[in-house]
Design a protein around this motif. Sequence first.
Motif, PDB file in Angstrom:
ATOM      1  N   ALA A   1     -75.663 -51.962  76.939  1.00  0.00           N
ATOM      2  CA  ALA A   1     -76.964 -51.437  77.846  1.00  0.00           C
ATOM      3  C   ALA A   1     -78.351 -52.156  77.345  1.00  0.00           C
ATOM      4  N   VAL A   2     -78.565 -52.234  76.007  1.00  0.00           N
ATOM      5  CA  VAL A   2     -79.707 -52.830  75.615  1.00  0.00           C
ATOM      6  C   VAL A   2     -79.713 -54.412  75.978  1.00  0.00           C
ATOM      7  N   GLU A   3     -78.717 -55.019  75.958  1.00  0.00           N
ATOM      8  CA  GLU A   3     -79.025 -56.356  76.381  1.00  0.00           C
ATOM      9  C   GLU A   3     -78.857 -56.628  77.797  1.00  0.00           C
ATOM     10  N   LEU A   4     -78.271 -55.733  78.552  1.00  0.00           N
ATOM     11  CA  LEU A   4     -78.577 -55.509  79.913  1.00  0.00           C
ATOM     12  C   LEU A   4     -79.987 -55.610  80.353  1.00  0.00           C
ATOM     13  N   SER A   5     -80.569 -54.579  79.624  1.00  0.00           N
ATOM     14  CA  SER A   5     -81.771 -54.238  79.933  1.00  0.00           C
ATOM     15  C   SER A   5     -82.806 -55.523  79.491  1.00  0.00           C
ATOM     16  N   ARG A   6     -82.515 -56.034  78.350  1.00  0.00           N
ATOM     17  CA  ARG A   6     -83.280 -57.172  77.994  1.00  0.00           C
ATOM     18  C   ARG A   6     -83.138 -58.461  79.225  1.00  0.00           C
ATOM     19  N   ALA A   7     -82.112 -58.626  79.591  1.00  0.00           N
ATOM     20  CA  ALA A   7     -81.518 -59.419  80.489  1.00  0.00           C
ATOM     21  C   ALA A   7     -82.571 -59.208  81.921  1.00  0.00           C
ATOM     22  N   THR A   8     -82.617 -58.136  82.307  1.00  0.00           N
ATOM     23  CA  THR A   8     -83.229 -57.768  83.378  1.00  0.00           C
ATOM     24  C   THR A   8     -84.722 -57.953  83.191  1.00  0.00           C
ATOM     25  N   LEU A   9     -85.244 -57.533  82.101  1.00  0.00           N
ATOM     26  CA  LEU A   9     -86.679 -57.624  81.800  1.00  0.00           C
ATOM     27  C   LEU A   9     -86.939 -59.014  81.836  1.00  0.00           C
ATOM     28  N   THR A  10     -86.099 -59.883  81.231  1.00  0.00           N
ATOM     29  CA  THR A  10     -86.466 -61.310  81.062  1.00  0.00           C
ATOM     30  C   THR A  10     -86.704 -61.869  82.393  1.00  0.00           C
ATOM     31  N   THR A  11     -85.786 -61.725  83.534  1.00  0.00           N
ATOM     32  CA  THR A  11     -85.276 -61.989  84.768  1.00  0.00           C
ATOM     33  C   THR A  11     -86.682 -61.671  85.567  1.00  0.00           C
ATOM     34  N   ASN A  12     -87.129 -60.394  85.343  1.00  0.00           N
ATOM     35  CA  ASN A  12     -88.162 -59.858  86.303  1.00  0.00           C
ATOM     36  C   ASN A  12     -89.624 -60.311  85.495  1.00  0.00           C
ATOM     37  N   LYS A  13     -89.611 -61.112  84.649  1.00  0.00           N
ATOM     38  CA  LYS A  13     -90.953 -61.602  84.468  1.00  0.00           C
ATOM     39  C   LYS A  13     -91.613 -62.622  84.931  1.00  0.00           C
TER      40      LYS A  13
END
Length: 112
Positions: free
Chosen positions: A100-112
Motif C-alpha cells: 500500500a505504501v509503495e502504491l501511494s508513493r507511486a501515485t504521489l510521484t505520478t501526480n507531481k
Amino acid sequence: MQVIERDIVRNVEIIDLSLRAVVDNLRAPETGEASPKARQMILFDRAASARDLGVMLVLDGNGDSSLVITQNQYAAGVAARSDVITAQTQLQTTEALSIAVELSRATLTTNK
C-alpha cells in the motif's frame, strides 16, 4: 500540535533505539549460542514490549526469519502458539502495508 509532534518523535526514537539494540545484539556471536529464552531476553528489551507497540519481528531478506524464530521459541516452550499465529498475521499485515505504501508513493510521484 507541538505536544503531539514531540510525543510522536519520542515514540519513534524509543522504537528506533529498540530496533537498533535488536540488530546489534543479533550480530553478537553470544546471542546465537544462547538458549531460546535467553535469546528472547537479549533481543527484545522491555521497551520493545511496551503497551500498544504490537509485535516486533526479526526478518531476514526474504521475510522468513521471524516466523522461524517464533516457531523455534514455540517448540522450546518460550512462546505460545498464539504468538506464532500473531507473527504470521503481523507478517501478512506488514507485507500488505508495504504494498500500500509503495502504491501511494507511486501515485504521489505520478501526480507531481
